[in-house]
Design a protein around this motif. Sequence first.
Motif: not given
Length: 223
Positions: A60-65, A6-9, A207-214, A32-33
């Motif tokens: 280090p930042r959003g955008g390209n890699f 799970i990606a957690s922000f 921006d928060t994980t939903v437990g029931m979806e996990v 957001d990025v």
Amino acid sequence: MAKLEIASFNVQSALIAQEFGADRVELCAGMDVGGTTPSDEDIKEARDKLKNKLHVMIRPRGGNFVYSEAEFEQMKADILRIKQMGVDGLVFGVLNEDNTVNVAQNRELVQLASPLSCTFHRAFDEVPDFKVALEEVIFCGFETILTSGCKPNVNIGLGNLRELVQLANDRITIMPGGGLRSTNVQHILYETGASYFHSSAITDGSDTTVGMEVKAIKGAIKV
């Protein structure tokens, strides 16, 4: 049995992910990025409170890699610092100007991260030839590729994901992610044969994980 990352922000999401059955957390900032390096404070708090595997994004930042020399030096410093915090793995990816894999820089980062597990993140979805990129990422020493099959999401990239799993042939883990939810994960599992899946499990616009979806995703891949 397939596993779930799970990606957690935020740390709250990481704890929700653990409570509802995730096998691993990928801690990030910058939702957001598409994810950036989280703060040291969040990493330390997450490590203190989590019992399951914790991987941390190095970006280090959003955008390209495609990164400047200063940004690349920052990534190296971040890796050396964060690997001392007791995390289990790191997540990053560097491309050349033409979006091919920057083999030299990625190999250097993987070596710095050793002995931690490294995931090549969705920078992979920007490459012009995923067959060539797959071999390069394996050569760099990564253990996992997070990808939507070089398409905007896993539904559209399904055919490429299937081919990537076959081409990888257990040399590296292909982890489908990008638009992956409880509603489609079982189909993606059956069609690709992948063994690890990635989702933010955010279904309510926050921006928060939903437990029931996990819980629902985890239940769908217990087959």
